[in-house]
Write an enzyme that holds these catalytic residues in place. Structure first.
Site, PDB file in Angstrom:
ATOM      1  N   ASP A   1     -12.461  -4.624   2.502  1.00 14.32           N
ATOM      2  CA  ASP A   1     -13.517  -4.205   1.587  1.00 14.32           C
ATOM      3  C   ASP A   1     -13.193  -4.746   0.202  1.00 14.32           C
ATOM      4  OD1 ASP A   1     -14.975  -3.063   3.572  1.00 14.32           O
ATOM      5  OD2 ASP A   1     -14.809  -1.009   2.866  1.00 14.32           O
TER       6      ASP A   1
ATOM      7  N   HIS B   1      -8.068  -3.391   8.635  1.00 11.17           N
ATOM      8  CA  HIS B   1      -8.890  -2.624   7.698  1.00 11.17           C
ATOM      9  C   HIS B   1      -9.083  -1.181   8.154  1.00 11.17           C
ATOM     10  CE1 HIS B   1     -11.822  -1.573   4.699  1.00 11.17           C
ATOM     11  NE2 HIS B   1     -12.715  -1.275   5.629  1.00 11.17           N
TER      12      HIS B   1
ATOM     13  N   HIS C   1     -13.663   8.702   7.399  1.00  8.71           N
ATOM     14  CA  HIS C   1     -14.180   7.979   8.566  1.00  8.71           C
ATOM     15  C   HIS C   1     -13.579   8.475   9.876  1.00  8.71           C
ATOM     16  CE1 HIS C   1     -16.540   5.109   6.352  1.00  8.71           C
ATOM     17  NE2 HIS C   1     -15.502   4.747   5.624  1.00  8.71           N
TER      18      HIS C   1
ATOM     19  N   HIS D   1     -11.005   5.879   1.746  1.00  6.75           N
ATOM     20  CA  HIS D   1     -10.712   5.699   0.321  1.00  6.75           C
ATOM     21  C   HIS D   1      -9.722   6.763  -0.138  1.00  6.75           C
ATOM     22  CE1 HIS D   1     -14.787   3.449  -0.334  1.00  6.75           C
ATOM     23  NE2 HIS D   1     -14.083   2.979   0.681  1.00  6.75           N
TER      24      HIS D   1
END
Length: 328
Positions: free
Chosen positions: A81, A213, A222, A250
């Site tokens: 990202d 990722h 998530h 995050h």
């Protein structure tokens, strides 16, 4: 960014090493030279950052520079990202400079950056982000889908985890993903897993780290990526990989138990999710920080030390991993 003749020569040599080096598998391979007399390696890890300096990206970058100078880092790893919200539009997209070159300006960060793609990067022009044109604009930048990086006693196996995620194909919502050079998906995943397994098995490195990722074990927003648990995790476990390093959530996070693969999340490069944590076994969850920050790692032959920092550079958590057989 201007680059002196000497640095240009080093970068050219680096690229030559990349293109002529032998291959243990079909994964692209490159080497990062060892520069410290004791053979140790230091680097930073940051993810989910590319917001043109906003959401405290610039402040995190400043602290990265300070820590990078203290540790005399060898390079930086980006766990994806890299450019929000929808990757890069093309090789001339000004977002590259606005989110990367103009943000990570501290002298200590003028080192190679090794990056994987995140799901937001796949919403743009993927080939542009992988292009050598970007490296010509900023010599630090190196991004590929999957590759192997060797540096002394460590081998890093960078894995493109995006094609594993079923929902990006079956229920993409309002998003469009650039799957050029990925389809047919099943063949892409099968080949990648085969090549990764072969490369790790043939590795003679003391330490083996896998970088992707998406999270495998995570208490973040998530949640776990079931496709990676089913398909990628068995490769890590069979080959006794030491660390799996990721972003996507995050936050800053450390999950693991002694004697097994440690799962390190460093997705706090800009926008973070405060108060967004899912239940997890406290015996495994060593750190969960739902704010901005980054991570450093220092590797010697017998030990890996990793430290998490918040947006102000405060140490949130530190831990180590030892090769007991090397200490006997």
């Amino acid at each position: 960014m201007k680059m002196g003749i000497g640095r240009f020569s080093v970068s050219l040599m680096f690229l030559c090493i990349f293109f002529i080096s032998g291959s243990l598998s079909k994964l692209q391979r490159l080497k990062h030279p060892v520069t410290k007399s004791d053979g140790s390696l230091s680097f930073l890890v940051v993810g989910d950052w590319g917001r043109q300096g906003e959401f405290n990206q610039s402040i995190v970058a400043h602290q990265m520079g300070i820590v990078g100078e203290q540790l005399d880092i060898d390079f930086v790893i980006s766990v994806g990202d890299n450019f929000y919200e929808d990757g890069l539009k093309g090789e001339t997209d000004p977002a590259f400079e606005a989110s990367f070159s103009h943000i990570y300006t501290h002298p200590s960060l003028q080192k190679h950056w090794y990056a994987v793609l995140g799901n937001h990067d796949y919403r743009g022009n993927v080939e542009a982000q992988l292009s050598h044109v970007l490296t010509q604009k900023d010599w630090r930048w190196f991004c590929r889908r999957s590759f192997v990086l060797s540096s002394g006693m460590v081998e890093f196996f960078f894995v493109d985890t995006n094609p594993f995620v079923e929902k990006y194909f079956t229920d993409p919502g309002n998003h469009t993903y650039d799957w050029s050079n990925v389809l047919p998906r099943d063949r892409y995943i099968s080949n990648l897993l085969h090549d990764l397994d072969l490369a790790i098995k043939k590795s003679r490195a003391t330490w083996k780290f896998v970088v992707g990722h998406h999270g495998i074990k995570t208490a973040g927003h998530h949640g776990v990526t079931q496709e990676l648990i089913d398909q990628l995790l068995p490769v890590l476990e069979e080959n006794k990989v030491d660390l799996y390093i990721n972003g996507h959530d995050h936050c800053l996070q450390h999950i693991g138990t002694d004697g097994e693969t440690q799962f390190l999340t460093s997705g706090g490069g800009s926008k973070a999710w405060r108060g967004d944590v899912q239940p997890w076994d406290p015996k495994e969850l060593k750190l969960y920080y739902d704010g901005q920050g980054f991570m450093s790692l220092h590797v010697t032959r017998s030990q890996v030390n990793f430290v998490y920092y918040d947006v102000f550079g405060n140490v949130l958590h530190q831990s180590s991993l030892s090769k007991r057989s090397l200490l006997l």
